[in-house]
Design a protein around this motif. Structure first.
Motif, PDB file in Angstrom:
ATOM      1  N   ASP A  38      35.866  64.456 117.376  1.00 44.80           N
ATOM      2  CA  ASP A  38      37.049  65.033 116.635  1.00 44.80           C
ATOM      3  C   ASP A  38      37.919  63.734 116.020  1.00 44.80           C
ATOM      4  OD1 ASP A  38      38.118  64.064 118.798  1.00 44.80           O
ATOM      5  OD2 ASP A  38      39.204  65.604 119.430  1.00 44.80           O
ATOM      6  N   LEU A  39      37.378  62.525 115.774  1.00 47.99           N
ATOM      7  CA  LEU A  39      37.887  61.739 115.241  1.00 47.99           C
ATOM      8  C   LEU A  39      38.787  60.507 116.094  1.00 47.99           C
ATOM      9  CD1 LEU A  39      39.086  62.765 111.819  1.00 47.99           C
ATOM     10  CD2 LEU A  39      36.910  62.049 112.503  1.00 47.99           C
ATOM     11  N   ARG A  40      38.763  61.088 117.436  1.00 49.47           N
ATOM     12  CA  ARG A  40      39.455  60.417 118.605  1.00 49.47           C
ATOM     13  C   ARG A  40      39.077  58.821 118.464  1.00 49.47           C
ATOM     14  NH1 ARG A  40      38.323  59.930 124.570  1.00 49.47           N
ATOM     15  NH2 ARG A  40      39.425  57.959 124.800  1.00 49.47           N
ATOM     16  N   LEU A 187      39.237  67.262 110.827  1.00 57.02           N
ATOM     17  CA  LEU A 187      39.899  67.461 112.103  1.00 57.02           C
ATOM     18  C   LEU A 187      40.040  68.874 112.871  1.00 57.02           C
ATOM     19  CD1 LEU A 187      41.469  66.074 114.617  1.00 57.02           C
ATOM     20  CD2 LEU A 187      43.527  66.211 113.322  1.00 57.02           C
ATOM     21  N   LEU A 188      40.666  70.008 111.740  1.00 53.31           N
ATOM     22  CA  LEU A 188      40.694  71.166 112.246  1.00 53.31           C
ATOM     23  C   LEU A 188      39.458  71.926 112.452  1.00 53.31           C
ATOM     24  CD1 LEU A 188      44.024  72.242 110.268  1.00 53.31           C
ATOM     25  CD2 LEU A 188      43.555  71.884 112.810  1.00 53.31           C
ATOM     26  N   ALA A 189      38.504  71.807 111.810  1.00 56.48           N
ATOM     27  CA  ALA A 189      37.208  72.127 111.621  1.00 56.48           C
ATOM     28  C   ALA A 189      36.403  71.866 113.112  1.00 56.48           C
ATOM     29  CB  ALA A 189      36.165  71.708 110.429  1.00 56.48           C
ATOM     30  N   CYS A 190      36.756  70.641 113.470  1.00 56.91           N
ATOM     31  CA  CYS A 190      36.116  69.966 114.677  1.00 56.91           C
ATOM     32  C   CYS A 190      36.838  70.964 116.028  1.00 56.91           C
ATOM     33  CB  CYS A 190      36.368  68.705 114.973  1.00 56.91           C
ATOM     34  SG  CYS A 190      35.536  67.627 113.827  1.00 56.91           S
ATOM     35  N   ILE A 191      38.084  71.031 115.837  1.00 55.79           N
ATOM     36  CA  ILE A 191      39.182  71.562 116.716  1.00 55.79           C
ATOM     37  C   ILE A 191      38.819  73.197 116.955  1.00 55.79           C
ATOM     38  CG2 ILE A 191      41.285  72.184 117.863  1.00 55.79           C
ATOM     39  CD1 ILE A 191      42.360  69.422 116.612  1.00 55.79           C
ATOM     40  N   ALA A 192      38.700  73.791 115.788  1.00 62.23           N
ATOM     41  CA  ALA A 192      38.219  75.108 115.680  1.00 62.23           C
ATOM     42  C   ALA A 192      36.766  75.454 116.359  1.00 62.23           C
ATOM     43  CB  ALA A 192      38.105  75.703 114.143  1.00 62.23           C
ATOM     44  N   CYS A 193      35.929  74.477 116.182  1.00 61.15           N
ATOM     45  CA  CYS A 193      34.529  74.627 116.640  1.00 61.15           C
ATOM     46  C   CYS A 193      34.808  74.590 118.197  1.00 61.15           C
ATOM     47  CB  CYS A 193      33.677  73.423 116.479  1.00 61.15           C
ATOM     48  SG  CYS A 193      32.865  73.646 114.903  1.00 61.15           S
ATOM     49  N   HIS A 194      35.406  73.831 118.856  1.00 62.44           N
ATOM     50  CA  HIS A 194      35.778  73.532 120.354  1.00 62.44           C
ATOM     51  C   HIS A 194      36.355  74.911 120.672  1.00 62.44           C
ATOM     52  CE1 HIS A 194      36.860  71.782 124.017  1.00 62.44           C
ATOM     53  NE2 HIS A 194      38.093  72.612 123.868  1.00 62.44           N
ATOM     54  N   LYS A 196      35.802  77.796 119.494  1.00 61.12           N
ATOM     55  CA  LYS A 196      34.770  79.047 119.033  1.00 61.12           C
ATOM     56  C   LYS A 196      35.280  79.793 117.888  1.00 61.12           C
ATOM     57  CE  LYS A 196      32.039  79.809 123.195  1.00 61.12           C
ATOM     58  NZ  LYS A 196      31.975  78.456 123.820  1.00 61.12           N
ATOM     59  N   GLU A 197      36.235  79.087 116.964  1.00 55.57           N
ATOM     60  CA  GLU A 197      36.791  79.919 115.961  1.00 55.57           C
ATOM     61  C   GLU A 197      35.856  79.332 114.582  1.00 55.57           C
ATOM     62  OE1 GLU A 197      40.884  80.294 115.463  1.00 55.57           O
ATOM     63  OE2 GLU A 197      41.078  80.918 117.748  1.00 55.57           O
ATOM     64  N   TYR A 198      34.842  80.220 114.486  1.00 56.00           N
ATOM     65  CA  TYR A 198      33.744  79.457 113.745  1.00 56.00           C
ATOM     66  C   TYR A 198      33.977  79.975 112.249  1.00 56.00           C
ATOM     67  CZ  TYR A 198      31.218  78.263 117.946  1.00 56.00           C
ATOM     68  OH  TYR A 198      30.809  78.016 119.016  1.00 56.00           O
ATOM     69  N   SER A 199      34.842  81.123 111.973  1.00 52.04           N
ATOM     70  CA  SER A 199      34.968  81.262 110.351  1.00 52.04           C
ATOM     71  C   SER A 199      36.131  80.376 110.137  1.00 52.04           C
ATOM     72  CB  SER A 199      35.283  82.826 110.501  1.00 52.04           C
ATOM     73  OG  SER A 199      36.425  83.195 111.168  1.00 52.04           O
ATOM     74  N   PHE A 200      36.970  79.878 110.686  1.00 53.46           N
ATOM     75  CA  PHE A 200      37.829  78.982 110.153  1.00 53.46           C
ATOM     76  C   PHE A 200      37.173  77.791 110.241  1.00 53.46           C
ATOM     77  CE2 PHE A 200      40.976  75.456 110.440  1.00 53.46           C
ATOM     78  CZ  PHE A 200      42.020  75.966 109.738  1.00 53.46           C
ATOM     79  N   ALA A 201      36.413  77.373 110.967  1.00 54.60           N
ATOM     80  CA  ALA A 201      35.781  76.032 110.978  1.00 54.60           C
ATOM     81  C   ALA A 201      34.842  76.081 109.683  1.00 54.60           C
ATOM     82  CB  ALA A 201      35.006  75.852 112.268  1.00 54.60           C
TER      83      ALA A 201
END
Ligand SMILES: [Zn+2]
Length: 242
Positions: A38-40, A187-194, A196-201
């Protein structure tokens, strides 16, 4: 080793106007390592995120360096009344290097000050993200049986960062926390994956892939992430059908 990357910088407190010394990282010396998913960012020998908070030892006002000043008169009164009045000035010099407990305490104080001064949604979300990263890094230094609490805190702050950034997207203009819209989407796509919010990702990744301004490197990273998302969605579907 870590000490060699640091120098002291004089900072004027935005609340009490006193001078104090803040440990600062010589960024020119840093040697980058592979960042987290997630870019950290990660660097050799030192975790500079530990030092990204200014904390006035005279009055207790604390913030991420990029948000330390300026403050409005109203914000100064809020901090004076709710933070400084209850703060006991810190005696003696700072530690030569910060351990994670020390850095985390600073970030927690910074979060308290952001909330007190009614900072922007994005400033608070960014503080949540960095706190989450601090707990991740701290957890990595602990033996597995002792890392449970750090893991829980990492998750809790990560969720708050996710919710906060989403809110910031609809209420603030870019750049947000120094990020352009593509970096924020990634960044938000990575966090969303974490979470499991796949539609947002998927939506966030599509924004990047369809963008005229994203460079090749960014698009490649987005494509990799798309693979992760597609695989995860398939796995979820298989689990449901099983
Ligand atoms: Zn101060």
């Amino acid at each position: 080793m870590e000490k060699e990357y640091l120098f002291s910088k004089k900072i004027k407190c935005a609340v009490c106007q006193e001078l104090f010394e803040a440990k600062t990282v010589r960024t020119a010396r840093l040697r980058r390592k592979q960042p987290d998913f997630d870019l950290r960012p990660r660097f050799q020998d030192i975790d500079p995120i530990k030092y990204d908070v200014y904390s006035c030892p005279h009055c207790g006002y604390t913030a991420l360096s990029r948000y330390f000043d300026p403050l409005t008169k109203g914000q100064i009164s809020l901090v004076l009344e709710n933070i400084c009045m209850h703060f006991t000035p810190t005696e003696g010099p700072e530690p030569d290097i910060y351990d994670y407990e020390f850095a985390i305490a600073r970030y927690e104080q910074s979060l308290k000050c952001s909330e007190t001064k009614k900072a922007s949604v994005s400033e608070i979300a960014y503080t949540h993200l960095k706190l989450s990263w601090m707990y991740r890094a701290y957890g990595e230094t602990l033996p597995e049986h002792a890392a449970g609490e750090a893991k829980q805190k990492e998750e809790a702050y990560y969720k708050k960062a996710y919710d906060g950034f989403q809110k910031a997207l609809s209420t603030e203009d870019f750049p947000i926390c120094g990020m352009d819209s593509l970096t924020m989407d990634y960044l938000l796509a990575c966090i969303a994956c974490h979470f499991k919010e796949y539609s947002f990702a998927s939506r966030a990744v599509s924004n990047i892939l369809g963008s005229q301004t994203a460079d090749r490197r960014m698009k490649d990273k987005a494509l990799d992430l798309k693979d992760v998302i597609v695989t995860a969605i398939k796995k979820e579907a298989e689990k449901k059908n099983a």
